[in-house]
Scaffold this motif. Structure first.
Motif, PDB file in Angstrom:
ATOM      1  N   UNK A  74       0.809  -1.208   0.000  1.00 45.74           N
ATOM      2  CA  UNK A  74       0.000   0.000   0.000  1.00 45.74           C
ATOM      3  C   UNK A  74       0.848   1.266   0.000  1.00 45.74           C
ATOM      4  N   UNK A  75       2.103   1.148   0.468  1.00 44.42           N
ATOM      5  CA  UNK A  75       2.962   2.329   0.502  1.00 44.42           C
ATOM      6  C   UNK A  75       3.756   2.501  -0.779  1.00 44.42           C
ATOM      7  N   UNK A  76       3.505   1.671  -1.789  1.00 48.38           N
ATOM      8  CA  UNK A  76       4.154   1.831  -3.089  1.00 48.38           C
ATOM      9  C   UNK A  76       3.165   2.519  -4.022  1.00 48.38           C
ATOM     10  N   UNK A  77       3.468   3.756  -4.396  1.00 45.63           N
ATOM     11  CA  UNK A  77       2.607   4.538  -5.279  1.00 45.63           C
ATOM     12  C   UNK A  77       3.505   5.264  -6.269  1.00 45.63           C
ATOM     13  N   UNK A  78       3.301   5.043  -7.549  1.00 49.05           N
ATOM     14  CA  UNK A  78       4.123   5.635  -8.597  1.00 49.05           C
ATOM     15  C   UNK A  78       3.332   6.757  -9.252  1.00 49.05           C
ATOM     16  N   UNK A  79       3.936   7.954  -9.276  1.00 54.47           N
ATOM     17  CA  UNK A  79       3.322   9.133  -9.892  1.00 54.47           C
ATOM     18  C   UNK A  79       4.151   9.503 -11.121  1.00 54.47           C
ATOM     19  N   UNK A  80       3.489   9.632 -12.262  1.00 58.73           N
ATOM     20  CA  UNK A  80       4.157   9.971 -13.519  1.00 58.73           C
ATOM     21  C   UNK A  80       3.553  11.251 -14.061  1.00 58.73           C
ATOM     22  N   UNK A  81       4.399  12.223 -14.368  1.00 55.10           N
ATOM     23  CA  UNK A  81       3.954  13.436 -15.068  1.00 55.10           C
ATOM     24  C   UNK A  81       3.975  13.116 -16.566  1.00 55.10           C
ATOM     25  N   UNK A  82       2.874  12.535 -17.025  1.00 54.72           N
ATOM     26  CA  UNK A  82       2.852  11.999 -18.387  1.00 54.72           C
ATOM     27  C   UNK A  82       2.681  13.149 -19.385  1.00 54.72           C
ATOM     28  N   UNK A  83       3.577  13.234 -20.393  1.00 55.47           N
ATOM     29  CA  UNK A  83       3.502  14.347 -21.367  1.00 55.47           C
ATOM     30  C   UNK A  83       2.230  14.266 -22.198  1.00 55.47           C
ATOM     31  N   UNK A  84       1.732  15.436 -22.546  1.00 52.59           N
ATOM     32  CA  UNK A  84       0.596  15.515 -23.474  1.00 52.59           C
ATOM     33  C   UNK A  84       0.960  16.261 -24.743  1.00 52.59           C
ATOM     34  N   UNK A  85       2.029  17.080 -24.702  1.00 52.43           N
ATOM     35  CA  UNK A  85       2.484  17.765 -25.916  1.00 52.43           C
ATOM     36  C   UNK A  85       3.930  18.178 -25.741  1.00 52.43           C
ATOM     37  N   UNK A  86       4.623  18.313 -26.888  1.00 52.73           N
ATOM     38  CA  UNK A  86       6.003  18.741 -26.907  1.00 52.73           C
ATOM     39  C   UNK A  86       6.115  20.051 -27.650  1.00 52.73           C
ATOM     40  N   UNK A  87       7.171  20.784 -27.352  1.00 53.40           N
ATOM     41  CA  UNK A  87       7.428  22.034 -28.046  1.00 53.40           C
ATOM     42  C   UNK A  87       8.910  22.329 -28.049  1.00 53.40           C
ATOM     43  N   UNK A  88       9.289  23.374 -28.779  1.00 53.60           N
ATOM     44  CA  UNK A  88      10.702  23.755 -28.843  1.00 53.60           C
ATOM     45  C   UNK A  88      11.163  24.247 -27.485  1.00 53.60           C
ATOM     46  N   UNK A  89      12.367  23.825 -27.122  1.00 51.39           N
ATOM     47  CA  UNK A  89      12.923  24.247 -25.842  1.00 51.39           C
ATOM     48  C   UNK A  89      13.317  25.699 -25.891  1.00 51.39           C
ATOM     49  N   UNK A  90      13.075  26.429 -24.774  1.00 48.63           N
ATOM     50  CA  UNK A  90      13.457  27.838 -24.690  1.00 48.63           C
ATOM     51  C   UNK A  90      14.900  27.913 -24.226  1.00 48.63           C
ATOM     52  N   UNK A  91      15.776  27.876 -25.223  1.00 48.60           N
ATOM     53  CA  UNK A  91      17.215  27.848 -24.930  1.00 48.60           C
ATOM     54  C   UNK A  91      17.811  29.178 -25.328  1.00 48.60           C
ATOM     55  N   UNK A  92      18.359  29.968 -24.407  1.00 39.63           N
ATOM     56  CA  UNK A  92      18.917  31.272 -24.785  1.00 39.63           C
ATOM     57  C   UNK A  92      20.105  31.167 -25.719  1.00 39.63           C
ATOM     58  N   UNK A  93      20.709  29.981 -25.844  1.00 37.18           N
ATOM     59  CA  UNK A  93      21.863  29.816 -26.727  1.00 37.18           C
ATOM     60  C   UNK A  93      21.475  29.182 -28.055  1.00 37.18           C
ATOM     61  N   UNK A  94      20.139  29.003 -28.292  1.00 43.15           N
ATOM     62  CA  UNK A  94      19.726  28.319 -29.507  1.00 43.15           C
ATOM     63  C   UNK A  94      20.176  29.066 -30.748  1.00 43.15           C
TER      64      UNK A  94
END
Length: 916
Positions: free
Chosen positions: A247-267
């Motif tokens: 009962x103390x084993x619980x897995x939480x996943x932040x499951x992606x729903x969409x992807x986008x370009x990374x905000x990279x200042x060096x891009x």
């Protein structure tokens, strides 16, 4: 008047408003905030309680809410804000407490007002409401816990495997599928791992993750899909019967729903080159080793929570039927080994017993066999009753304890049983160690048929073949004077100086009295009587008298006959001594005196001239005589004064350097109570000595601990040291007893009890306890040392000082009688007296100097004498034996540099010796 009253009321009202505003601004405030009002089951809601403008705050108490788990999220945060408006500075402080509220089921929840006590005032927040809905994982996430056994016993090792299936996210627009590494990073750190917590922390600290492999799995509709499978292994030991749950084993996943370009200042600079952090490769996945491709990031995600599904595993209780009395909960398969050292001891001496248990179960939970309940062991050995603590070495746990044989003749340490429950056989099994052969001799001090006490008669006998005169005296001293510190004997400096100086001074005075004429001539030769000659010249009535006084004075100074009437002989002696000018001047004085007596000149004028010239001759002669002799005589006098001052100062220094004993740290009542307890324990141990050597030695050890408390508190008493040494001797610690007997003899060298018991303790160690001879010693030197030791032990410092003083007085008495004119064999008697005085004084000085040197006694059974001068002393030299005495040169940390009697020098551990 009315106008004035109205203005006054307005002023007072304005002041009241200002004061109330100030008080309101400074009053404590409490506020509450919530991170979200809509969450999922298993996803925590963060609640923050902020307390402002309060100096004393008690931590808030969050009310219990059914279906919600409350946990504090770290220490409170303190914030200070300073604001300046129109030159006026305002300072405000706040304290923020954070809590995680995790819903355990779906539904709406209401948290009642949270109570806070700030500056003695109870404040409450507004109530909090939030809603938790069940996360629909669909076919995206599955969690299972599988075991290798379907049925186990309590305490039996159970290997479990946590299996996590995560369906990979695929962006159809970009044609990108996240890798196993990317999907593992979507697992939230707020997940609960239960029995797998330690393994997950280990992976995290090593920057590792479980290996994810792509497998096919059917969803709920029976359609196969591709999943990433992660497996984590763990071993648990159930503590209670029943079904295994997770009962103390619980897995939480932040499951992606969409992807986008990374905000990279060096891009703009690096283009498609991947950057550290985020997702690597085309997305950061493990399946794209190419370093090129535009970086992507998760734009949106939704949490999914999965509870672990556990395969049915039954945990059965350990049977009670047929359970042995020595069973202590071990489950698995084990074996036991034992080791005892040393293998040869005396009755009551300690034996270190090592017990090693190795097996398949959790070694940190293994308990030692109940030694105190083993009749086969306790019949011959005294065994500690307290549970044993052990330490784990790999797959083995080692226990250490001390046992003592109760009597002589015990032949072995019996086999030690260890009982465990074998889950494969379903029954209890007892294994045993091999017996250990040992040899137990009689306890030499406890085996005495009759112990001669300090007040016993001389006719009693000790051990077999040991006369009473050589048997140890083991009855301890009693009385409150044991708590009074003593100091070694030191002769008084003033009295000793008087005794040494008075006889030669008296003999000298007697000789001067009998030889006054000779002394007078001697003093005149040394110039001491010149003032008398000058006075006689001044009082002369005729030039002839002046000439007579001058001639007699010069004759004595020139070592001629004072009755000499020939002036020419005096003048000739002056010329012979090289004083030609003085001889001519003296001759003129004699000539002028003869002329004046003959009437050749005016009598009065001639008498004055003759006196003046005679005084000038005498002064010139005295000046020439004193010039070469003044410096040595004054130096001799100064040296005598300095020598006398040095003797007095040395005696005073030695008296002041004599130890006066420490002041007890305990109060008088505490010290007396400790002494009474030590005496009681020692007497009880004496009563047990004939029945049970182990019990007796244990009781003697307890008595020694009590006596040691008094010594450590600063009491320095020779009889207390004897009591402590007796307790150590009878508890089987001869090295410590030798050290304390030696301390007693340093205070009172004639202590007969300490002498006998020290000899006995040294002999009890056998050849190893004998002192090694000094290199070069033997023959006459050895005999002289033995004689000196005997005199020191029987006469003591008082007797030696008395003998030295008596010999000194006798020597000068003999000299005085001879000076008085008594004729007898004075040289023989004076020589004998001088030998007694010198020998006694030398023996006292040598023994007192040796007593003041820093020495140590080896108290460990064996101490390695190490060579070298480094910090670790890695090179081992010879071994020092217990009871051996060494000279201490210096100390460095926990090491002492010592020199043995045989001349060997090296370093020894401080804990292996006792410094005296």
């Amino acid at each position: 008047m009315q106008t004035f009253s109205t203005n006054a009321r307005r002023t007072l009202l304005l002041s009241a408003l200002v004061v109330s505003g100030a008080l309101g601004a400074s009053a404590a405030e409490v506020r509450v905030g919530v991170s979200t009002r809509d969450t999922y089951v298993g996803m925590p809601v963060v609640v923050q309680v902020q307390v402002s403008n309060a100096s004393d705050v008690e931590p808030p108490v969050v009310p219990r809410v059914d279906g919600v788990e409350v946990r504090a999220a770290g220490a409170p945060a303190r914030n200070t804000q300073i604001t300046t408006i129109n030159g006026r500075m305002t300072k405000s402080t706040s304290l923020t407490y954070a809590y995680e509220l995790t819903p355990q089921r779906a539904g709406a929840f209401r948290v009642p007002p949270i109570s806070v006590v700030a500056d003695g005032t109870r404040l409450e927040t507004r109530p909090i409401e939030f809603v938790a809905s069940k996360s629909e994982t669909g076919d995206l996430l599955f969690v299972e816990v599988a075991g290798k056994e379907n049925q186990i016993y309590v305490g039996q090792a159970l290997d479990l495997t946590l299996k996590i299936w995560v369906r990979p996210f695929r962006d159809s627009d970009r044609g990108v599928t996240l890798s196993a590494g990317d999907m593992w990073r979507t697992i939230s750190p707020r997940s609960g791992w239960g029995a797998f917590e330690d393994r997950m922390r280990e992976l995290d600290s090593n920057r590792e993750r479980p290996e994810g492999r792509e497998v096919l799995r059917k969803d709920r509709d029976g359609v196969e899909h591709s999943y990433y499978l992660y497996e984590v292994d763990a071993t648990i030991y159930p503590k209670s019967p029943g079904q295994i749950d997770a009962q103390d084993v619980r897995v939480i996943v932040e499951y992606p729903t969409s992807l986008g370009a990374a905000r990279d200042p060096f891009a703009s600079i690096f283009g498609d080159m991947p950057m550290p952090g985020g997702f690597g490769g085309a997305f950061g996945g493990d399946d794209f080793p190419s370093p090129f491709g535009r970086r992507l990031a998760v734009e949106a995600a939704r949490p999914i929570v999965a509870e672990a599904v556990v395969e049915p595993i039954e945990v059965r209780a350990i049977p009670t039927a047929g359970r042995p009395s020595d069973y202590r909960g071990a489950v698995g398969r084990y074996h036991i080994v034992t080791e005892a050292r040393p293998a040869s001891v005396k009755a009551g001496d300690p034996i270190e017993l090592l017990i090693g248990v190795a097996g398949t179960g959790p070694m940190e939970l293994v308990q030692a066999p109940p030694l105190a309940e083993l009749a086969g062991l306790t019949a011959d050995f005294k065994v500690p009753s307290e549970p044993l603590a052990g330490f784990v070495q790999g797959d083995r746990k080692v226990f250490s304890t001390t046992i003592r044989p109760r009597r002589e003749g015990v032949a072995q340490v019996p086999a030690i049983p260890f009982t465990f429950f074998d889950p494969q056989q379903g029954e209890f099994v007892t294994v045993r160690s091999e017996p250990i052969p040992i040899h137990v001799d009689p306890a030499d001090t406890l085996a005495l048929d009759a112990i001669v006490g300090s007040g016993a008669g001389a006719g009693a006998s000790g051990a077999e073949g040991t006369p009473a005169a050589l048997a140890p005296l083991l009855d301890n001293f009693a009385g409150e004077d044991l708590l009074r510190s003593e100091a070694p004997y030191q002769p008084g400096a003033g009295v000793l100086t008087l005794l040494l100086a008075a006889p030669p001074l008296a003999a000298g005075a007697f000789w001067v009295r009998r030889n006054r004429a000779r002394v007078s001539r001697l003093m005149e030769r040394l110039g001491v009587g010149a003032h008398r000659a000058q006075a006689r010249i001044q009082a002369a009535q005729t030039p002839g008298e002046v000439c007579t006084v001058l001639r007699a004075c010069l004759a004595r100074r020139l070592r001629l006959n004072p009755e000499l009437q020939d002036a020419a002989a005096v003048v000739g002696a002056l010329r012979a001594s090289g004083q030609h000018k003085l001889a001519v001047r003296c001759e003129r004085v004699f000539y002028a005196a003869r002329q004046a007596d003959a009437g050749g000149v005016t009598p009065r004028a001639s008498l004055d001239d003759v006196k003046r010239e005679a005084l000038a001759v005498l002064a010139q002669f005295q000046q020439r005589r004193e010039r070469p002799q003044a410096t040595p005589r004054r130096a001799a006098r100064a040296a005598s004064v300095l020598a006398l001052a040095a003797v007095i100062a040395g005696g005073a220094a030695s008296a002041s350097a004599a130890p006066t004993g420490g002041t007890p740290l305990h109060t008088a009542q505490q010290s007396q109570a400790v002494l009474s307890e030590a005496t009681r324990l020692y007497q009880n141990a004496m009563g047990l000595s004939g029945d049970d050597s182990a019990e007796a030695k244990q009781a003697f050890a307890h008595a020694a601990e009590k006596y040691q408390l008094l010594v450590d508190a600063g009491v320095e008493n020779s009889r207390l040291y004897v009591n402590l040494a007796n307790a150590y001797l009878q508890s089987g610690q001869p090295g410590a007893s030798i050290a304390n007997y030696t301390r007693a003899l340093r205070i009172h060298p004639t202590n007969r009890v300490a002498q006998l018991n020290l000899r006995h303790a040294t002999q009890s160690l056998g050849p190893a306890g004998a002192e090694a001879p000094t290199p070069g010693g033997g023959g006459l030197a050895s005999a002289a040392a033995a004689a000196g030791g005997w005199l020191w032990g029987h006469a003591g410092p008082r007797g030696l000082v008395a003998a030295a003083v008596a010999g000194w007085l006798a020597f000068w008495l003999v000299i005085g009688l001879r000076l008085h004119g008594l004729r007898y064999a004075w040289k023989t008697i004076a020589t004998a007296a001088a030998v007694v005085a010198i020998a006694s004084a030398g023996l006292y000085a040598s023994n007192r100097g040796g007593a003041d040197s820093l020495t140590a006694v080896v108290t460990a059974p064996a101490a390695a004498l190490r060579e070298g001068d480094g910090d670790h002393f890695p090179v081992a030299g010879v071994a020092l034996s217990e009871g051996q005495r060494v000279e201490v040169a210096k100390q460095r940390g926990g090491w002492l540099k010592v020199r043995s009697r045989s001349g060997q020098t090296g370093w020894v551990e401080l804990r292996s010796v006792e410094v005296i």
